[in-house]
Design a protein around this motif. Structure first.
Motif, mmCIF file in Angstrom:
data_model
loop_
_atom_site.group_PDB
_atom_site.id
_atom_site.type_symbol
_atom_site.label_atom_id
_atom_site.label_comp_id
_atom_site.label_asym_id
_atom_site.label_seq_id
_atom_site.Cartn_x
_atom_site.Cartn_y
_atom_site.Cartn_z
ATOM 1 N N ALA A 89 42.503 32.464 25.341
ATOM 2 C CA ALA A 89 43.186 32.906 26.558
ATOM 3 C C ALA A 89 43.557 34.379 26.470
ATOM 4 N N SER A 90 43.371 35.077 27.579
ATOM 5 C CA SER A 90 43.850 36.455 27.668
ATOM 6 C C SER A 90 45.374 36.444 27.758
ATOM 7 N N ALA A 91 45.972 37.613 27.662
ATOM 8 C CA ALA A 91 47.433 37.702 27.744
ATOM 9 C C ALA A 91 47.933 37.168 29.081
ATOM 10 N N ARG A 92 47.223 37.501 30.160
ATOM 11 C CA ARG A 92 47.651 37.045 31.483
ATOM 12 C C ARG A 92 47.587 35.531 31.595
ATOM 13 N N ILE A 93 46.493 34.929 31.112
ATOM 14 C CA ILE A 93 46.342 33.477 31.217
ATOM 15 C C ILE A 93 47.337 32.765 30.305
ATOM 16 N N SER A 94 47.559 33.291 29.099
ATOM 17 C CA SER A 94 48.558 32.700 28.199
ATOM 18 C C SER A 94 49.925 32.679 28.855
ATOM 19 N N ALA B 225 50.134 33.026 22.657
ATOM 20 C CA ALA B 225 49.070 34.031 22.666
ATOM 21 C C ALA B 225 47.965 33.615 21.708
ATOM 22 N N GLY B 226 46.725 33.799 22.121
ATOM 23 C CA GLY B 226 45.591 33.435 21.288
ATOM 24 C C GLY B 226 45.208 31.971 21.364
ATOM 25 N N ARG C 131 37.726 27.079 30.211
ATOM 26 C CA ARG C 131 37.408 27.931 31.358
ATOM 27 C C ARG C 131 36.206 27.353 32.087
ATOM 28 N N TRP D 292 41.244 27.989 34.613
ATOM 29 C CA TRP D 292 41.677 27.917 33.213
ATOM 30 C C TRP D 292 42.668 26.773 33.051
#
Length: 256
Positions: free
Chosen positions: A117-122, A129-130, A135, A153
């Motif tokens: 996951a990107s920072a925004r999706i997390s 994070a991570g 997807r 997501w």
């Protein structure tokens, strides 16, 4: 421009014009203000009932309007933000809704796998994070013409099983409800304009850096945080109605 592409552009312009017109005419009314009947809107804007229904559907998805079964369509509450929470009185998903209205809808799966996951999706899904997320990218066509690209997501800890499903020809929301005990209840949409580039532009048949309308949706069930987030980029847009709509809905700070 070919005759077919000209006709396609005209069809897109009509429902987007009606979207912009409804937003302009009713978007600043008090929350709970009812819209006139579909027949009155058809006469008011000089378009068909199908065009009015498509425009209203898009505005419901974006949180500008809300539908209440058996009562009608109403203006949503607003708070000056770009995010519009909206009760999902119809949880069938766009795929099923459009088919039930008589449209021929088809999808092709472009991507279906686990990613980091990107920072925004997390942040949106409230996962560390991570974290791994499922997807799903699908290209939707309505009446044989590419309409939009949707990217979803979901937390892989709960929804990794989706990787075994063929989601080309069925509603993701229906699968989540039937097989994963998730019933979507609230949708929170943020609308913005984006430059479409790379593979997204290729799939939508656009020239890279073309400006298009994009909607980022957070979908909640009973939990306090979203279970699903989606981003939809639309293939067709005309600058005038799109920017009329954006100028109304983007006067806030919460841009994803």
């Amino acid at each position: 421009m070919t005759r077919d592409s000209t006709a396609r552009s005209a069809r897109a312009t009509k429902y987007q014009y009606v979207q912009a017109a409804i937003t302009s005419d009713f978007g600043r009314e008090a929350a709970g203000t009812p819209l006139p009947p579909e027949s009155a809107l058809c006469e008011r804007y000089g378009v068909s009932r199908i065009t009015v229904r498509r425009a209203i559907h898009e505005l419901v998805q974006q949180g500008i309007l809300t539908r209440q079964q058996g009562r009608g369509t109403f203006v949503c509450a607003r708070d000056g933000d770009t995010s519009h929470p909206n009760e999902l009185v119809d949880s069938r998903g766009l795929f099923t809704q459009m088919r039930d209205q008589g449209f021929h809808v088809s999808s092709s799966v472009l991507f279906q796998d686990v990613v980091v996951a990107s920072a925004r999706i997390s942040q949106t899904l409230h996962v560390p994070a991570g974290s791994e997320v499922v997807r799903l990218d699908r290209l939707r066509s309505i009446e044989g013409r590419v309409d939009h690209l949707t990217r979803c997501w979901l937390d892989a800890r709960k929804y990794r099983g989706l990787l075994t499903y063929d989601l080309a020809d069925q509603s993701l929301q229906a699968v989540l409800s039937h097989d994963f005990a998730f019933t979507p209840r609230i949708g929170q949409a943020t609308t913005r304009i984006v430059e479409v580039s790379g593979n997204d532009a290729d799939h939508l048949g656009l020239v890279p850096t073309t400006i298009r309308l994009s909607t980022f949706m957070r979908i909640y069930g009973d939990a306090a945080h979203p279970e699903v987030c989606t981003e939809t980029i639309y293939a067709d847009a005309q600058a005038s109605p799109t920017f009329t709509y954006i100028s109304h809905s983007s006067a806030g700070k919460d841009q994803p």
